[in-house]
Scaffold this active site. Structure first.
Site, PDB file in Angstrom:
ATOM      1  N   HIS A 415     -11.321  -3.149  -0.705  1.00 43.93           N
ATOM      2  CA  HIS A 415     -11.358  -3.259  -2.159  1.00 43.93           C
ATOM      3  C   HIS A 415     -10.788  -1.996  -2.771  1.00 43.93           C
ATOM      4  CE1 HIS A 415     -13.565  -3.206  -6.197  1.00 43.93           C
ATOM      5  NE2 HIS A 415     -12.676  -4.166  -6.257  1.00 43.93           N
ATOM      6  N   HIS A 416      -9.763  -2.171  -3.608  1.00 47.54           N
ATOM      7  CA  HIS A 416      -9.150  -1.071  -4.348  1.00 47.54           C
ATOM      8  C   HIS A 416      -9.275  -1.337  -5.838  1.00 47.54           C
ATOM      9  CE1 HIS A 416      -6.177   0.002  -0.831  1.00 47.54           C
ATOM     10  NE2 HIS A 416      -7.411   0.446  -0.612  1.00 47.54           N
ATOM     11  N   GLU A 417     -10.282  -0.803  -6.474  1.00 44.36           N
ATOM     12  CA  GLU A 417     -10.343  -0.853  -7.932  1.00 44.36           C
ATOM     13  C   GLU A 417      -9.602   0.363  -8.481  1.00 44.36           C
ATOM     14  OE1 GLU A 417     -10.231  -1.617 -11.415  1.00 44.36           O
ATOM     15  OE2 GLU A 417     -11.434  -3.118 -10.356  1.00 44.36           O
ATOM     16  N   GLU A 504      -6.471 -13.210  -9.400  1.00 43.47           N
ATOM     17  CA  GLU A 504      -7.505 -13.703 -10.315  1.00 43.47           C
ATOM     18  C   GLU A 504      -6.781 -14.162 -11.578  1.00 43.47           C
ATOM     19  OE1 GLU A 504     -11.665 -12.038 -12.202  1.00 43.47           O
ATOM     20  OE2 GLU A 504      -9.849 -10.833 -12.362  1.00 43.47           O
ATOM     21  N   GLU A 510     -17.060 -14.938 -11.952  1.00 43.21           N
ATOM     22  CA  GLU A 510     -17.873 -13.807 -12.399  1.00 43.21           C
ATOM     23  C   GLU A 510     -18.405 -14.001 -13.820  1.00 43.21           C
ATOM     24  OE1 GLU A 510     -15.420 -10.345 -12.228  1.00 43.21           O
ATOM     25  OE2 GLU A 510     -13.963 -11.078 -13.685  1.00 43.21           O
TER      26      GLU A 510
END
Length: 705
Positions: A415-417, A504, A510
């Site tokens: 995961h790369h936010e 997305e 979400e």
């Protein structure tokens, strides 16, 4: 099987002898496009379907910045080139094993008299619609230029019913509004809901893909394909004339595009049919993109995964390691000296629990969010150096988790936010991808939450679109698959770069934990967002009452459990998540069996019934298997679906396992009420299955050997 039939003929036109009107017909003859120059040399096109006008005469061109003469008028036709094309190509993954790409093409070369500039408008007419784009050949009088606005028009024939979300430079995360075109302006404010980053440009501005239905039953879809080195296109409506005009996303200077010839725009697409199923079955968006550019695609594989995610989304757990730090400086803050909050989800023990569950039930991967330092002050601070993408929190041992997952036959998903800090991400990209390769992470979920840095840029402007493409192409060097969130909505680029296995770029699951989405939302998405490519919608929620996870969150998932199962078929993606917590699946293991069984790569797809906003029913055959899976998602009114199983192979017998809404099911009052039944079927069989409001059904059909 592949065949190619290209017939190209260049016709030099004499306007004196032939006039300037050009006609193009689709391969099946049902769609006709006419192109001509209006008085003053204005490029104009018109589109008809089965002799019904779909697009009234509409102008084409571009307005240039700081230029004495824009590319809008004063044109004459230099020549035209007609060609036909017909091939079958094989995608790396997809809704079918083979895709037909068949069209008739007209390329019109135009010369602007005053400037002596030349442009080409290229039209491709498929059996289900039209694509067109602008091309700018190499020439002395048009080399570097700045687009002030693209002026492509789409003139509607009436006040159609539309399924739309507000035009926004930063977000697509909205529920869809169904209204007449004339009602968009009055309903616009209520259609805008809060988001981490958003800016609208007009009370009649909407986003693509835009789905419409006319009073006489035509379905029309407007979108774009092959968004490369260009700003994302929105549509702005003149609700008196009912003309949509393209509206590009500006950059920090307010400019819409910096161009260097030779170059071209993305394709603008218009799909039309009198059967909604044809819109879902269309592959125009993929076909207008270039063939795959990755020589060896053996490392690109569909993924079914679970993840340490939903517990944070609902507020049950935390991304952050501690509550004691008001600010963080990477490389300076010493996390070994702070007090853990005891609510951090990405800890070794919890992650191993997910790995064990994935291994036991045959899932390919486990996503873990919140594993890396910096989550204490990551959002809303306009912070450049926000993450380094390689440094874990003290309670997450990268090496230990790597070896543990490998011993269980499970791949970890990175995961790369970025928190919108694009420059920082590019600064770390090689190191981050190498870190992934060293620890055998072959897929990454990247995120762009919040306002973009550099400040003033938008999520969909040309410069940021180029960043998404850079990250995608750079990932090929490290054999990394990309699932980008909050990026520009896809436009079929996954054909050219199939390591883009998901996006997305719409209102996903979400939001069911952020107050909920409309119960018919998933009956609209296949006609809108999914037109451009697969969505990481993150389905599979079994516990609809979010307060059971977090007493401070009273959100409700507006879906029945059977509807959640159906999403694995109706919301196509080669990347599918079982998004709920393992303990919730353990309460309903009989229903969970469908998620375990359902395929994520397909040999064939059949669109059995569809009406945007009301229902979608799709059957798909698993690639390399005789198994079929059927999914139905229903809108707000209960209904019964009746359909034939004539897609099954003649002479074979099958067992159909049907996961359906119970008769007392309802998305709000009784979402977990479902039934499971089995029956013997063959290609002559017909099924009738009832769906609750916000409900649906899922069917697993397996051959009896």
């Amino acid at each position: 099987m592949k065949f190619l039939n290209i017939l190209s003929l260049t016709i030099l036109l004499s306007i004196f002898n032939f006039g300037n009107a050009q006609e193009l017909k689709s391969p099946n003859g049902e769609i006709t496009m006419n192109f001509y120059l209006e008085d003053g040399g204005v490029p104009t096109y018109q589109l008809s379907y089965k002799n019904q006008e779909v697009i009234k005469p509409s102008h084409l061109g571009l307005e240039l910045k700081d230029d004495e003469k824009s590319l809008l008028d004063d044109f004459e036709i230099l020549n035209t080139e007609n060609s036909t094309f017909n091939e079958i190509w094989t995608p790396v993954w997809g809704e079918e094993k083979e895709i037909r790409n068949e069209y008739h093409e007209l390329a019109v070369s135009l010369k602007q008299n005053q400037t002596n500039r030349t442009i080409i408008i290229r039209f491709r007419l498929f059996n289900e619609g039209l694509g067109f784009r602008y091309e700018f050949p190499s020439q002395e009088n048009l080399v570097y230029f700045v687009i002030k606005e693209e002026r492509s028009q789409f003139a509607m024939t009436g006040d159609h019913t539309a399924f739309w979300i507000p035009g926004d430079y930063d977000s697509q995360e909205y529920d869809y509004t169904k209204s007449k075109l004339s009602e968009i302006s009055s309903k616009f404010d209520n259609a805008v809901t809060g988001n981490a980053s958003q800016i609208q440009f007009s009370k009649t501005g909407v986003q693509t893909a835009l789905m419409m239905k006319t009073e006489n039953g035509l379905y029309i879809n407007l979108h774009e394909a092959a968004l490369i080195n260009y700003a994302c296109m929105h549509l702005n409506l003149d609700d008196e004339s009912m003309i949509f005009e393209s509206w590009l996303t500006p950059d920090a200077n307010g400019d819409k595009g910096y161009m260097q010839a030779p170059c071209s725009s993305p394709w603008r697409t218009i799909m039309v049919s009198d059967d909604a199923r044809d819109i879902l079955a269309s592959r125009i968006t993929l076909n207008l993109n270039e063939p795959c550019k990755i020589e060896d695609t053996s490392w690109i594989k569909p993924v079914k995964y679970i993840g340490v995610w939903w517990e944070m989304i609902t507020g049950k757990s935390s991304w952050a390691y501690t509550n004691d730090l008001p600010s963080v400086q990477l490389g300076v803050t010493d996390y070994s000296k702070v007090k853990p909050n005891d609510n951090h989800a990405a800890n070794n023990a919890n992650v191993k629990r997910y790995i064990d569950f994935a291994s036991e039930h045959g899932f390919d991967g486990v996503l873990v969010e919140g594993w890396n330092e910096g989550w204490e002050d990551w959002f809303g601070k306009s912070k450049d150096y926000v993450f380094d993408f390689v440094t874990p929190y003290p309670d997450f041992d990268v090496e230990e988790i790597h070896h543990y997952a490998k011993s269980k036959g499970v791949k970890m998903i990175m995961h790369h936010e970025t928190s919108g800090s694009v420059r920082n991400y590019e600064r770390h990209l090689d190191k981050a991808y190498q870190f992934m390769k060293d620890h055998e992470y072959n897929a990454v979920k990247s995120g762009y939450v919040g306002n973009i840095l550099p400040r003033g840029e938008y999520h969909y402007s040309q410069w940021i679109v180029n960043h998404y493409q850079y990250a995608l192409e750079k990932a090929v060097e490290y054999e990394v698959m990309i699932n980008a969130h909050e990026a520009a909505r896809p436009t079929g680029i996954c054909r050219t770069y199939p390591n883009l296995i998901g996006n997305e770029s719409a209102r996903g699951t979400e939001f069911q934990a952020f107050g909920g989405s409309k119960p018919n939302h998933v009956t609209v998405l296949p006609f809108t967002r999914l037109i451009g490519g697969p969505m990481d919608y993150t389905p599979g929620i079994f516990e609809m009452d979010i307060s059971k996870l977090n007493p401070n969150n009273n959100s409700h998932v507006n879906s029945t459990l059977a509807n959640q199962l159906a999403l694995y078929v109706t919301m196509y993606s080669p990347l599918q998540m079982a998004a709920d917590l393992p303990e919730h699946y353990e309460q309903f293991m009989d229903a969970f069996q469908f998620i375990k069984d359902v395929a994520i790569d397909w040999n064939k797809s059949r669109y059995l019934e569809a009406e945007p906003g009301d229902y979608v029913t799709i059957a798909r055959q698993e690639k390399g298997s005789t198994n079929w899976f059927v999914g139905n998602v229903n809108g707000t009114k209960a209904r019964t679906s009746t359909f034939n199983l004539d897609f099954l192979e003649k002479g074979k017998k099958y067992t159909a396992t049907i996961y359906a809404d119970a008769k007392n099911a309802h998305y709000k009052t009784n979402p977990q009420a479902y039934t499971i039944s089995s029956k013997k079927v063959n290609y002559k069989s017909k099924l009738s299955i009832w769906s609750a409001p916000g409900g649906g059904f899922a069917i697993s059909i397996k051959e009896i050997k």
